[in-house]
Design a protein around this motif. Structure first.
Motif, mmCIF file in Angstrom:
data_model
loop_
_atom_site.group_PDB
_atom_site.id
_atom_site.type_symbol
_atom_site.label_atom_id
_atom_site.label_comp_id
_atom_site.label_asym_id
_atom_site.label_seq_id
_atom_site.Cartn_x
_atom_site.Cartn_y
_atom_site.Cartn_z
ATOM 1 N N THR A 1 -103.753 -57.064 20.503
ATOM 2 C CA THR A 1 -103.944 -56.195 19.343
ATOM 3 C C THR A 1 -105.215 -55.378 19.491
ATOM 4 O OG1 THR A 1 -102.786 -57.790 17.922
ATOM 5 C CG2 THR A 1 -104.155 -56.146 16.829
ATOM 6 N N ALA A 2 -106.298 -56.042 19.894
ATOM 7 C CA ALA A 2 -107.572 -55.350 20.087
ATOM 8 C C ALA A 2 -107.454 -54.289 21.175
ATOM 9 C CB ALA A 2 -108.672 -56.352 20.423
ATOM 10 N N ALA A 3 -106.755 -54.609 22.263
ATOM 11 C CA ALA A 3 -106.607 -53.667 23.370
ATOM 12 C C ALA A 3 -105.799 -52.451 22.951
ATOM 13 C CB ALA A 3 -105.947 -54.361 24.564
ATOM 14 N N LEU A 4 -104.689 -52.658 22.246
ATOM 15 C CA LEU A 4 -103.860 -51.530 21.813
ATOM 16 C C LEU A 4 -104.614 -50.640 20.829
ATOM 17 C CD1 LEU A 4 -101.150 -50.074 21.858
ATOM 18 C CD2 LEU A 4 -100.367 -51.610 20.041
ATOM 19 N N ALA A 5 -105.342 -51.257 19.904
ATOM 20 C CA ALA A 5 -106.130 -50.467 18.949
ATOM 21 C C ALA A 5 -107.204 -49.660 19.656
ATOM 22 C CB ALA A 5 -106.752 -51.391 17.903
ATOM 23 N N ALA A 6 -107.827 -50.246 20.680
ATOM 24 C CA ALA A 6 -108.877 -49.544 21.417
ATOM 25 C C ALA A 6 -108.315 -48.340 22.162
ATOM 26 C CB ALA A 6 -109.550 -50.499 22.397
ATOM 27 N N VAL A 7 -107.155 -48.510 22.803
ATOM 28 C CA VAL A 7 -106.551 -47.405 23.546
ATOM 29 C C VAL A 7 -106.122 -46.292 22.605
ATOM 30 C CG1 VAL A 7 -104.599 -46.767 25.022
ATOM 31 C CG2 VAL A 7 -105.840 -48.886 25.448
ATOM 32 N N SER B 1 -109.498 -40.198 25.085
ATOM 33 C CA SER B 1 -108.615 -39.808 26.184
ATOM 34 C C SER B 1 -107.229 -40.391 25.955
ATOM 35 C CB SER B 1 -109.179 -40.292 27.514
ATOM 36 O OG SER B 1 -109.316 -41.693 27.525
ATOM 37 N N GLN B 2 -106.208 -39.605 26.247
ATOM 38 C CA GLN B 2 -104.829 -40.024 26.035
ATOM 39 C C GLN B 2 -104.314 -40.804 27.248
ATOM 40 O OE1 GLN B 2 -102.533 -38.881 23.063
ATOM 41 N NE2 GLN B 2 -104.648 -39.334 22.498
ATOM 42 N N PRO B 3 -103.660 -41.949 27.032
ATOM 43 C CA PRO B 3 -103.113 -42.704 28.165
ATOM 44 C C PRO B 3 -101.945 -41.959 28.802
ATOM 45 C CG PRO B 3 -102.382 -43.662 26.089
ATOM 46 C CD PRO B 3 -103.393 -42.603 25.738
ATOM 47 N N ALA B 4 -101.727 -42.202 30.092
ATOM 48 C CA ALA B 4 -100.640 -41.536 30.814
ATOM 49 C C ALA B 4 -99.290 -42.161 30.491
ATOM 50 C CB ALA B 4 -100.902 -41.602 32.312
ATOM 51 N N SER B 5 -99.282 -43.430 30.096
ATOM 52 C CA SER B 5 -98.060 -44.127 29.711
ATOM 53 C C SER B 5 -98.101 -44.423 28.212
ATOM 54 C CB SER B 5 -97.920 -45.428 30.507
ATOM 55 O OG SER B 5 -97.869 -45.185 31.892
ATOM 56 N N ALA C 1 -105.856 -54.144 39.900
ATOM 57 C CA ALA C 1 -106.362 -52.809 39.578
ATOM 58 C C ALA C 1 -106.927 -52.766 38.161
ATOM 59 C CB ALA C 1 -105.249 -51.780 39.737
ATOM 60 N N ALA C 2 -106.257 -53.424 37.210
ATOM 61 C CA ALA C 2 -106.747 -53.432 35.834
ATOM 62 C C ALA C 2 -108.073 -54.176 35.732
ATOM 63 C CB ALA C 2 -105.708 -54.068 34.916
ATOM 64 N N CYS C 3 -108.176 -55.318 36.391
ATOM 65 C CA CYS C 3 -109.418 -56.095 36.338
ATOM 66 C C CYS C 3 -110.565 -55.355 37.020
ATOM 67 C CB CYS C 3 -109.210 -57.467 36.979
ATOM 68 S SG CYS C 3 -108.162 -58.579 36.010
ATOM 69 N N GLU C 4 -110.278 -54.694 38.127
ATOM 70 C CA GLU C 4 -111.325 -53.922 38.801
ATOM 71 C C GLU C 4 -111.793 -52.765 37.917
ATOM 72 O OE1 GLU C 4 -109.591 -52.821 42.519
ATOM 73 O OE2 GLU C 4 -110.147 -54.713 43.509
ATOM 74 N N ALA C 5 -110.860 -52.110 37.246
ATOM 75 C CA ALA C 5 -111.234 -50.996 36.369
ATOM 76 C C ALA C 5 -112.101 -51.471 35.206
ATOM 77 C CB ALA C 5 -109.981 -50.309 35.839
ATOM 78 N N LEU D 1 -110.397 -61.239 28.791
ATOM 79 C CA LEU D 1 -108.966 -60.928 28.735
ATOM 80 C C LEU D 1 -108.731 -59.595 28.026
ATOM 81 C CD1 LEU D 1 -105.954 -61.671 29.118
ATOM 82 C CD2 LEU D 1 -106.084 -62.812 26.883
ATOM 83 N N ALA D 2 -109.370 -59.387 26.889
ATOM 84 C CA ALA D 2 -109.178 -58.135 26.139
ATOM 85 C C ALA D 2 -109.594 -56.933 26.973
ATOM 86 C CB ALA D 2 -109.967 -58.189 24.833
ATOM 87 N N GLY D 3 -110.668 -57.088 27.749
ATOM 88 C CA GLY D 3 -111.106 -55.999 28.611
ATOM 89 C C GLY D 3 -110.070 -55.656 29.665
ATOM 90 N N ALA D 4 -109.496 -56.682 30.294
ATOM 91 C CA ALA D 4 -108.467 -56.443 31.307
ATOM 92 C C ALA D 4 -107.221 -55.811 30.694
ATOM 93 C CB ALA D 4 -108.118 -57.752 32.002
ATOM 94 N N LEU D 5 -106.833 -56.269 29.504
ATOM 95 C CA LEU D 5 -105.641 -55.709 28.850
ATOM 96 C C LEU D 5 -105.863 -54.257 28.464
ATOM 97 C CD1 LEU D 5 -104.457 -58.658 26.545
ATOM 98 C CD2 LEU D 5 -103.720 -58.073 28.869
ATOM 99 N N THR D 6 -107.061 -53.934 27.989
ATOM 100 C CA THR D 6 -107.372 -52.548 27.627
ATOM 101 C C THR D 6 -107.277 -51.645 28.852
ATOM 102 O OG1 THR D 6 -108.837 -53.310 25.852
ATOM 103 C CG2 THR D 6 -109.087 -51.024 26.592
ATOM 104 N N ALA D 7 -107.856 -52.068 29.962
ATOM 105 C CA ALA D 7 -107.797 -51.269 31.179
ATOM 106 C C ALA D 7 -106.362 -51.109 31.662
ATOM 107 C CB ALA D 7 -108.652 -51.920 32.263
ATOM 108 N N PHE D 8 -105.562 -52.159 31.534
ATOM 109 C CA PHE D 8 -104.144 -52.084 31.925
ATOM 110 C C PHE D 8 -103.406 -51.055 31.082
ATOM 111 C CE2 PHE D 8 -99.861 -53.557 30.744
ATOM 112 C CZ PHE D 8 -99.207 -53.393 31.946
ATOM 113 N N LEU D 9 -103.596 -51.075 29.765
ATOM 114 C CA LEU D 9 -102.891 -50.137 28.889
ATOM 115 C C LEU D 9 -103.349 -48.701 29.089
ATOM 116 C CD1 LEU D 9 -102.754 -52.148 25.529
ATOM 117 C CD2 LEU D 9 -100.925 -51.852 27.214
#
Length: 432
Positions: free
Chosen positions: A243-249, A254-258, A361-365, A422-430
């Protein structure tokens, strides 16, 4: 001298609030929806026609929520990036005829849900919460968050074999909680009590989905507050992070590509086969309707799904200091070591090599460390919504999570930094 926390604990503080306010899947999705509303999301009804406008939207169905954010100018074939989780946890759930008792004790008849560690529910102060359905078909949430029930353990003087043979509990005979005294058991007492508590006129409740919960709040644990103890981390920890990751994105400049998605399902603990479970049609329906609402065809739907990736986020097993032999000798996930990538070649988890690359890739980002988990070959491996999601929708799925101890206990234990990681990795993934 106490060392400072490695990270700002604001995220974990908020997780503690979320856990305490979410004793049931119905409360969890209501709280997730409230947080998304503050980020600009709006609820859409499944019975209405959907439009193709951009922005954040969500669907609530029972104890499940699917939320998604459509960026400006998203094409019908734009792929999705999904964080999957589940809202339910093993517990004791109220039976259709709840009022029971014997020998001057008033009790509540309960059924065992999922696979709880039964001994962890003994001698706990329990509340009761859930969903009440009224005569007109509407529903109301109820939460009695005070000591109301208790499953009393038998005194050792009456069963000396416990010390030699261990505790043995019969699910039917030994797990029925007491909640008062009285020789006459009166049908309807529990529901009448809950009607009064919720401010509902007597006799209006005709259906209920109720369950017990420990009223002890989440708490930091340890000399340096490095650990977090609390209920329902499996798997509200992932629901909160998603939930936190989706709200942050959605709130980013900047608009996500997906198209980022949160899909939090009910009934994972008993197989996911329901209209609100991962093995039901809910997620597929939402994704397909989103494609069609933007003018998409069957071909657009196929293209979107082919490019879609899902992170199935669920808790996993940290190495246990007292039972290290139960773990794979070369894979010992540690708390506060970052999220875990879960692998099982027999497809109990959905991760493969390309999925590992996605998560890496998400964790590195996000500059987040991660660990790998695989089961000891001599131990059965649990499973998640990951393989179900991959098989049902034909989308690439990767199983991840946070390593914890005491999984399926009434109170579980994790590292206090891991929810933030975890939230950081999920945000980068999204965002990718």
């Amino acid at each position: 001298m106490t060392e400072p926390a490695r990270f700002d604990r604001g995220h974990t503080d908020d997780l503690m609030t979320f856990l305490a306010a979410s004793p049931t899947p119905y409360h969890a999705v209501a709280n997730a929806a409230e947080r998304l509303e503050k980020a600009g999301f709006r609820q859409v009804a499944e019975t209405d026609a959907w439009d193709g406008t951009s922005g954040g939207k969500y669907v609530l169905r029972g104890g499940a929520i699917v939320a998604w954010y459509v960026p400006e100018g998203a094409a019908p074939h734009t792929p999705f990036r999904i964080v999957g989780a589940h809202t339910d946890s093993p517990n004791l759930r109220v039976k259709p005829l709840p009022d029971s008792g014997a020998h001057g004790w008033r009790q509540v008849a309960v059924e065992i849900y999922g696979g709880p560690l039964l001994n962890s529910w003994l001698d706990r102060d329990l509340g009761i919460a859930g969903r009440l359905t009224l005569r007109d078909g509407s529903t109301r949430l109820v939460n009695v968050d005070r000591p109301l029930l208790r499953v009393p353990q038998l005194a050792i003087h009456l069963d000396r074999s416990v010390t030699a043979d261990g505790l043995k509990l019969d699910k039917q005979r030994h797990m029925q909680p007491v909640w008062g005294l009285g020789r006459d058991v009166r049908d309807g007492d529990l529901i009448a009590f809950l009607e009064e508590t919720a401010g509902i006129p007597a006799g209006e409740v005709t259906g209920w989905d109720l369950m017990t919960h420990s009223v002890e709040p989440p708490a930091y644990l340890g000399r340096d507050h490095e650990l977090l103890a609390g209920p329902r981390m499996d798997n509200l920890l992932s629901v909160h992070a998603g939930t936190a990751a989706l709200a942050a994105v959605a709130s980013s400049s900047s608009q996500p590509a997906s198209i980022p998605v949160l899909a939090a399902f009910d009934h994972e603990e008993n197989g996911s086969q329901s209209d609100t479970g991962a093995d039901g049609p809910l997620l597929g329906n939402v994704l397909e309707r989103s494609v069609h609402a933007r003018g998409g065809s069957f071909e657009d739907r196929a293209r979107a799904f082919a490019g879609t990736v899902c992170l199935s986020s669920d808790t996993g097993h940290a190495v246990h200091p007292n039972y290290a032999e139960r773990h794979d000798p070369t894979h010992h996930p540690r708390v506060n070591g970052g999220p875990i990538l879960k692998v099982n070649v027999n497809n109990r988890y959905a991760t493969d090599g390309s999925g590992r690359a996605e998560f890496t890739a998400a964790c590195e980002a996000a500059d987040v460390p991660f660990q790998s988990f695989v089961s000891n070959n001599s131990m059965p491996c649990g499973t998640t919504i990951g393989p179900i999601t991959a098989a049902r929708h034909g989308i690439k799925t990767v199983d991840i999570g946070v390593a914890i101890l005491s999984m399926h206990s009434v109170r579980e234990l994790c590292g206090a930094d891991d929810p933030f990681l975890l939230a950081g990795a999920l945000t980068a993934f999204l965002e990718r």
